[in-house]
Structure formats: structure tokens, C-alpha cells
Design a protein around this motif. Structure first.
Motif, PDB file in Angstrom:
ATOM      1  N   GLN A  35       0.821  -1.209   0.000  1.00 39.85           N
ATOM      2  CA  GLN A  35       0.000   0.000   0.000  1.00 39.85           C
ATOM      3  C   GLN A  35       0.857   1.263   0.000  1.00 39.85           C
ATOM      4  O   GLN A  35       0.386   2.332  -0.375  1.00 39.85           O
ATOM      5  CB  GLN A  35      -0.927   0.021   1.214  1.00 39.85           C
ATOM      6  CG  GLN A  35      -2.005  -1.046   1.192  1.00 39.85           C
ATOM      7  CD  GLN A  35      -2.948  -0.936   2.375  1.00 39.85           C
ATOM      8  OE1 GLN A  35      -3.672   0.041   2.518  1.00 39.85           O
ATOM      9  NE2 GLN A  35      -2.924  -1.958   3.225  1.00 39.85           N
ATOM     10  N   ILE A  36       2.114   1.131   0.404  1.00 42.35           N
ATOM     11  CA  ILE A  36       2.999   2.292   0.478  1.00 42.35           C
ATOM     12  C   ILE A  36       3.631   2.590  -0.875  1.00 42.35           C
ATOM     13  O   ILE A  36       3.700   3.749  -1.305  1.00 42.35           O
ATOM     14  CB  ILE A  36       4.110   2.072   1.527  1.00 42.35           C
ATOM     15  CG1 ILE A  36       3.499   1.958   2.932  1.00 42.35           C
ATOM     16  CG2 ILE A  36       5.126   3.212   1.490  1.00 42.35           C
ATOM     17  CD1 ILE A  36       4.500   1.560   4.002  1.00 42.35           C
ATOM     18  N   ALA A  37       4.101   1.557  -1.557  1.00 42.82           N
ATOM     19  CA  ALA A  37       4.866   1.782  -2.796  1.00 42.82           C
ATOM     20  C   ALA A  37       4.723   0.607  -3.754  1.00 42.82           C
ATOM     21  O   ALA A  37       4.280  -0.476  -3.370  1.00 42.82           O
ATOM     22  CB  ALA A  37       6.343   1.999  -2.450  1.00 42.82           C
ATOM     23  N   ASP A  38       5.124   0.843  -4.981  1.00 47.55           N
ATOM     24  CA  ASP A  38       5.015  -0.171  -6.032  1.00 47.55           C
ATOM     25  C   ASP A  38       6.353  -0.891  -6.192  1.00 47.55           C
ATOM     26  O   ASP A  38       7.117  -0.631  -7.127  1.00 47.55           O
ATOM     27  CB  ASP A  38       4.587   0.484  -7.345  1.00 47.55           C
ATOM     28  CG  ASP A  38       4.363  -0.542  -8.451  1.00 47.55           C
ATOM     29  OD1 ASP A  38       4.138  -1.727  -8.115  1.00 47.55           O
ATOM     30  OD2 ASP A  38       4.422  -0.156  -9.641  1.00 47.55           O
ATOM     31  N   TYR A  39       6.660  -1.764  -5.246  1.00 52.46           N
ATOM     32  CA  TYR A  39       7.835  -2.617  -5.380  1.00 52.46           C
ATOM     33  C   TYR A  39       7.506  -4.008  -4.846  1.00 52.46           C
ATOM     34  O   TYR A  39       6.560  -4.186  -4.083  1.00 52.46           O
ATOM     35  CB  TYR A  39       9.068  -2.046  -4.659  1.00 52.46           C
ATOM     36  CG  TYR A  39       8.882  -1.607  -3.227  1.00 52.46           C
ATOM     37  CD1 TYR A  39       8.542  -2.507  -2.206  1.00 52.46           C
ATOM     38  CD2 TYR A  39       9.075  -0.267  -2.869  1.00 52.46           C
ATOM     39  CE1 TYR A  39       8.397  -2.101  -0.896  1.00 52.46           C
ATOM     40  CE2 TYR A  39       8.932   0.149  -1.554  1.00 52.46           C
ATOM     41  CZ  TYR A  39       8.595  -0.762  -0.579  1.00 52.46           C
ATOM     42  OH  TYR A  39       8.455  -0.351   0.737  1.00 52.46           O
ATOM     43  N   ASN A  53      16.024  -3.088  12.481  1.00 52.98           N
ATOM     44  CA  ASN A  53      14.854  -3.690  11.842  1.00 52.98           C
ATOM     45  C   ASN A  53      14.733  -3.331  10.363  1.00 52.98           C
ATOM     46  O   ASN A  53      13.818  -3.770   9.684  1.00 52.98           O
ATOM     47  CB  ASN A  53      13.562  -3.281  12.566  1.00 52.98           C
ATOM     48  CG  ASN A  53      13.116  -1.884  12.204  1.00 52.98           C
ATOM     49  OD1 ASN A  53      13.921  -0.948  12.238  1.00 52.98           O
ATOM     50  ND2 ASN A  53      11.856  -1.729  11.850  1.00 52.98           N
ATOM     51  N   THR A  54      15.691  -2.533   9.856  1.00 53.70           N
ATOM     52  CA  THR A  54      15.665  -2.133   8.448  1.00 53.70           C
ATOM     53  C   THR A  54      17.080  -2.154   7.884  1.00 53.70           C
ATOM     54  O   THR A  54      17.985  -1.533   8.465  1.00 53.70           O
ATOM     55  CB  THR A  54      15.063  -0.718   8.294  1.00 53.70           C
ATOM     56  OG1 THR A  54      13.742  -0.718   8.821  1.00 53.70           O
ATOM     57  CG2 THR A  54      15.020  -0.299   6.830  1.00 53.70           C
ATOM     58  N   ILE A  55      17.251  -2.846   6.781  1.00 57.08           N
ATOM     59  CA  ILE A  55      18.556  -2.960   6.136  1.00 57.08           C
ATOM     60  C   ILE A  55      18.418  -2.616   4.656  1.00 57.08           C
ATOM     61  O   ILE A  55      17.485  -3.060   3.993  1.00 57.08           O
ATOM     62  CB  ILE A  55      19.128  -4.385   6.308  1.00 57.08           C
ATOM     63  CG1 ILE A  55      19.469  -4.630   7.796  1.00 57.08           C
ATOM     64  CG2 ILE A  55      20.357  -4.605   5.431  1.00 57.08           C
ATOM     65  CD1 ILE A  55      19.921  -6.036   8.109  1.00 57.08           C
ATOM     66  N   TYR A  87      19.394   0.218  10.033  1.00 56.79           N
ATOM     67  CA  TYR A  87      18.660   1.296  10.684  1.00 56.79           C
ATOM     68  C   TYR A  87      17.638   0.716  11.660  1.00 56.79           C
ATOM     69  O   TYR A  87      17.312  -0.467  11.602  1.00 56.79           O
ATOM     70  CB  TYR A  87      17.919   2.156   9.643  1.00 56.79           C
ATOM     71  CG  TYR A  87      18.828   2.810   8.632  1.00 56.79           C
ATOM     72  CD1 TYR A  87      19.276   4.105   8.820  1.00 56.79           C
ATOM     73  CD2 TYR A  87      19.233   2.116   7.481  1.00 56.79           C
ATOM     74  CE1 TYR A  87      20.121   4.709   7.889  1.00 56.79           C
ATOM     75  CE2 TYR A  87      20.076   2.703   6.558  1.00 56.79           C
ATOM     76  CZ  TYR A  87      20.510   4.000   6.772  1.00 56.79           C
ATOM     77  OH  TYR A  87      21.357   4.587   5.848  1.00 56.79           O
ATOM     78  N   ASN A  88      17.114   1.600  12.521  1.00 61.74           N
ATOM     79  CA  ASN A  88      16.011   1.197  13.399  1.00 61.74           C
ATOM     80  C   ASN A  88      14.847   2.151  13.178  1.00 61.74           C
ATOM     81  O   ASN A  88      14.902   3.315  13.575  1.00 61.74           O
ATOM     82  CB  ASN A  88      16.426   1.216  14.870  1.00 61.74           C
ATOM     83  CG  ASN A  88      15.336   0.646  15.773  1.00 61.74           C
ATOM     84  OD1 ASN A  88      14.226   1.144  15.810  1.00 61.74           O
ATOM     85  ND2 ASN A  88      15.670  -0.407  16.508  1.00 61.74           N
ATOM     86  N   THR A  89      13.792   1.671  12.517  1.00 59.83           N
ATOM     87  CA  THR A  89      12.599   2.493  12.295  1.00 59.83           C
ATOM     88  C   THR A  89      11.501   2.160  13.305  1.00 59.83           C
ATOM     89  O   THR A  89      10.458   2.813  13.319  1.00 59.83           O
ATOM     90  CB  THR A  89      12.067   2.324  10.860  1.00 59.83           C
ATOM     91  OG1 THR A  89      11.572   0.993  10.679  1.00 59.83           O
ATOM     92  CG2 THR A  89      13.150   2.607   9.842  1.00 59.83           C
ATOM     93  N   ASP A  90      11.721   1.145  14.138  1.00 59.83           N
ATOM     94  CA  ASP A  90      10.764   0.846  15.216  1.00 59.83           C
ATOM     95  C   ASP A  90      10.633   2.044  16.156  1.00 59.83           C
ATOM     96  O   ASP A  90       9.571   2.255  16.751  1.00 59.83           O
ATOM     97  CB  ASP A  90      11.220  -0.368  16.020  1.00 59.83           C
ATOM     98  CG  ASP A  90      10.909  -1.684  15.321  1.00 59.83           C
ATOM     99  OD1 ASP A  90       9.977  -1.719  14.499  1.00 59.83           O
ATOM    100  OD2 ASP A  90      11.612  -2.678  15.597  1.00 59.83           O
ATOM    101  N   GLN A 114       6.641   2.123  11.436  1.00 62.87           N
ATOM    102  CA  GLN A 114       8.007   1.686  11.144  1.00 62.87           C
ATOM    103  C   GLN A 114       8.151   1.271   9.685  1.00 62.87           C
ATOM    104  O   GLN A 114       9.194   1.469   9.071  1.00 62.87           O
ATOM    105  CB  GLN A 114       8.438   0.566  12.094  1.00 62.87           C
ATOM    106  CG  GLN A 114       7.699  -0.754  11.981  1.00 62.87           C
ATOM    107  CD  GLN A 114       8.161  -1.630  10.838  1.00 62.87           C
ATOM    108  OE1 GLN A 114       9.297  -1.507  10.374  1.00 62.87           O
ATOM    109  NE2 GLN A 114       7.281  -2.497  10.366  1.00 62.87           N
ATOM    110  N   ALA A 115       7.082   0.688   9.112  1.00 67.10           N
ATOM    111  CA  ALA A 115       7.124   0.275   7.702  1.00 67.10           C
ATOM    112  C   ALA A 115       7.228   1.486   6.784  1.00 67.10           C
ATOM    113  O   ALA A 115       7.949   1.462   5.779  1.00 67.10           O
ATOM    114  CB  ALA A 115       5.879  -0.544   7.359  1.00 67.10           C
TER     115      ALA A 115
END
Length: 405
Positions: free
Chosen positions: A21-25, A76-78, A88-91, A216-217
Motif C-alpha cells: 500500500q505504500i509503494a510499487d515494489y 529492523n531495516t537494512i 537502521y532502526n525504524t521501530d 516503522q514500515a
């Protein structure tokens, strides 16, 4: 470019739905054992999120750790850029957003759990000057010193206790914390966990982890795409996900629940479950025969078993038996992932055929007097059954407009 979520057990993750829902990938789920981590991280995947139990384990494979991730000690994000693997940490943002959504000022918090998520939560609280204590399940009993923290005004569950498929579990007695302003459970499946039900019963503000997950997403996707995103999307995506909740129908025997439920299924695309039909499958006999041969108590036991099973799932229309409200223990399994609608029909119009307890109008009147208050207590809204089509439209209109818990 392809992205995804790395974890160990992911069949009920919402992450793919959210990122789409966020992006087209392309975004997929990657279940890996710990011995497979290095090969996965070095594969051709462009970037990925990380969930339990690997938020700390992945750090040793990274070329760069953001200051926030380094401070928290969890990633939680690489993303891979210029031949480097960046963590990174987006939590942090996700929980901060969730906390702000409660609209309260807190001074003292209790965090249940001491894993990677609790580390992030602790840093957020520290930055907000909220003092906190962590209670670990590794300490037995973990709540032994709870009386020392009974002035806490915020409680946060950062453990998997109560998460699908182990619904209905809780770690703490909220009566021991009389000053609570809010309870947060980072679990989002089920939507209302046992600890959140306890808060709800006490009229304490409560929130699950869905806003944190989406927040976080969104920040992770911003890193993946290397561009800023509109954070208003969080509320939009949450509203879309809540459309996957169940619609539960309760009401008197013969009130039209099954007919309404079947048509709702056609209109919404949700799976239709008739709990009476499920009971008949298990017992291999009609409801009337179950009552005759085994008695009502046996029927209610079967009913409770079915309710506990189907209530854990989502995206369903659930038509229940007329007496499901007789047992208060059926409420939470039905409500945890659902909005509950009370189908109200004039007693004289109820269909009595094949209904063992509805033999005549006097019997129906007695049943109504016994159950009417429970129908009200169980339901989020009353829907009149003047016609099937009208009831269906009323429910659909209400369900897709409401985001209440």
C-alpha cells in the motif's frame, strides 16, 4: 529491486500488505533459520525489514549502523547501497507515533519484556523523559516486585504473550496498577489481546501495535526508496487493514443471521462461517439431535470450542447461534478480531423451524427476556432485520466507516 521481511515465523505478518500500500515494489516474506542469515543478507535482495528473533543477530553482518540503531542495539531495516550493507532502526519512529496517538502525558512506565523491541521502547521513553522499569519473563516470578511500581501510568507489553495462535494469554493483573492511564500491546494479531481487554473493561485507554507496525514500515520504505513519504498514510493504511476484521452476527434464533451472513459474504468477499453448521459437522448430527441426545450443556461446550477456533482468524462473516451470548466467556474470542452486530427482529417474525428451544411464542418470549441484555452487552451496534438486503447494506455501511475497537 526487491524487498521483504526477514524472520523465523511469518505466516500471519501484515508487512507485505502494508508495503504494497505504500509503494510499487516487490515485497515478500523470508522465513530463515539462523544458520541461513549470512547467505540471505548477501543475496541479491535490495533491502529488507527484520523481525524477531533476528534484530540483534543481523548487526554483525552490517557495514554501517545508524546512530539510532547503534544506540538501541537493534536493527529492523537494512538497505544495500554502493556495495555496503546499512542498518537502521525504524521501530523507534513507529512506537513514538503510537505513543503520541494516545494523547496523554506519562511519567512512569512498565515495560513487559527485555528483548529487542523493549530496547527500542525504552529509548523512546527515555527521550521523552518518562521513567520506566523492565520486567523480564526470565526472572521468576517476573512480577514479584510489582508493588514497587504500582504508581506507573503506562503499561507496555513487548512480549509475544497473547499473540496468535496463543490468544487469550496475559502476564499481569491490571488491578495491581491503579494509576494506569493507558495500556499498549505491541502485538497486532489479534487486534484486541487479553491485556487490552483487561484495560477496556476498566475504561483505561488502550492500543495495539498496528500503528507502530505501519509507522516503522513507512519510515523503512522511505529508506528503501530514498525519499520522504507522507505520514498521513499511516492512518489510511490502518483503516484499510481494519477492513479485514470479522463481522460477527448475534441475535435471537430465527432472526436471519445466516441469511444476512451469506449475503454479506457475497458482497464483501469475506469467508462465511456459520457456527451452528460447524457444530453439526463436528457432531455429525443436526442441532436438534444434539440437544435431544446429548443435552444443551454438550451443545454449549461444542459451541465454545468453535467460537475459540474461528474467532482467532480474520476476514470472516461469522453467524452465531442464538444462545452464544449465554456464556460471557464467548465474548472475547468473538470480539478480539471483530465488530459485533446484533440482528434485531420482531419476535413474531422469528423463524421457529428446526429450533429446539423456540417451540412456541411463549418459549420465544422467555428466551428473549433471558438474553436481551446480553445481546446488548456483546454487540457494537444493533441492526434491524426488516429485510435481508436492508440489513446487509446497513452493516456494510457501518463496518467500512468505523475504525473503533
Amino acid at each position: 529491486m526487491k524487498f521483504g521481511l526477514l524472520g523465523k515465523d511469518l505466516p500471519h505478518s501484515f508487512s507485505k500488505t502494508i508495503h504494497e500500500q505504500i509503494a510499487d515494489y516487490a515485497y515478500d516474506l523470508y522465513e530463515k533459520n539462523i544458520e541461513d542469515l549470512e547467505d540471505f543478507i548477501k543475496s541479491d535482495i535490495s533491502g529488507f525489514n527484520v523481525t524477531i528473533p533476528y534484530k540483534e543477530e543481523v548487526i554483525k553482518y552490517l557495514d554501517y549502523l545508524s546512530p539510532r540503531a547503534k544506540r538501541i542495539g537493534a536493527v529492523n531495516t537494512i538497505i544495500k547501497r554502493d556495495g555496503k550493507i546499512l542498518g537502521y532502526n525504524t521501530d523507534y519512529f513507529g512506537f513514538d507515533y503510537l505513543l503520541q496517538s494516545l494523547g496523554e502525558n506519562f511519567t512512569r512506565a512498565i515495560i513487559l519484556g527485555d528483548g529487542a523491541t523493549s530496547k527500542t521502547i525504552g529509548i523512546v521513553l527515555a527521550d521523552k523523559k518518562i521513567s520506566y522499569v523492565k520486567l523480564s519473563r526470565k526472572k521468576s516470578p517476573y512480577y514479584a516486585d510489582l508493588d514497587k511500581f504500582n504508581d506507573a501510568d503506562l503499561l507496555i507489553n513487548a512480549t509475544p504473550v497473547g499473540m496468535y495462535p496463543n490468544n487469550g494469554k496475559s502476564l499481569i493483573d491490571l488491578d495491581k496498577l491503579p494509576k494506569l492511564k493507558a495500556v499498549v500491546d505491541v502485538i497486532y494479531n489479534p487486534y484486541i489481546t487479553e491485556i487490552l481487554f483487561e484495560a477496556r473493561d476498566r475504561k483505561i485507554k488502550y492500543a495495539n501495535g498496528l500503528k507502530m507496525l505501519i509507522g516503522q514500515a513507512l519510515e523503512a520504505s522511505s529508506i528503501f526508496q530514498n525519499k520522504d513519504l507522507d505520514y498521513k498514510m499511516i492512518e489510511e493504511i490502518e483503516a484499510n487493514i481494519l477492513k479485514n476484521r470479522n463481522i460477527v452476527l448475534i441475535g435471537m434464533p430465527g432472526s436471519g443471521k445466516s441469511s444476512i451472513g451469506s449475503k454479506l459474504s457475497e458482497k464483501t468477499g469475506k469467508n462465511f462461517v456459520d457456527t451452528d453448521a460447524e457444530i453439526e459437522k463436528i457432531a455429525n448430527m443436526p442441532i436438534s439431535e444434539i440437544f435431544e441426545k446429548c443435552g444443551e450443556e454438550k451443545f454449549r461446550d461444542l459451541e465454545k470450542s468453535i467460537i475459540n477456533k474461528v474467532g482467532k482468524e480474520t476476514n470472516q462473516i461469522i453467524a452465531t447461534g442464538g444462545g452464544v451470548v449465554k456464556d460471557p466467556a464467548n465474548f472475547r474470542p468473538l470480539k478480539q478480531n471483530s465488530l459485533i452486530y446484533f440482528i434485531k427482529r420482531n419476535l413474531s417474525d422469528l423463524d421457529r423451524e428446526g429450533r429446539p428451544l423456540s417451540t412456541n411464542y411463549r418459549a420465544i418470549e422467555g428466551i428473549w427476556q433471558e438474553r436481551k441484555d446480553f445481546y446488548q452487552l456483546f454487540s457494537d451496534k444493533k441492526i434491524p432485520n426488516i429485510s435481508i438486503d436492508q440489513s446487509v447494506e446497513l452493516i456494510i455501511g457501518d463496518f467500512y466507516e468505523n475504525t473503533f475497537n
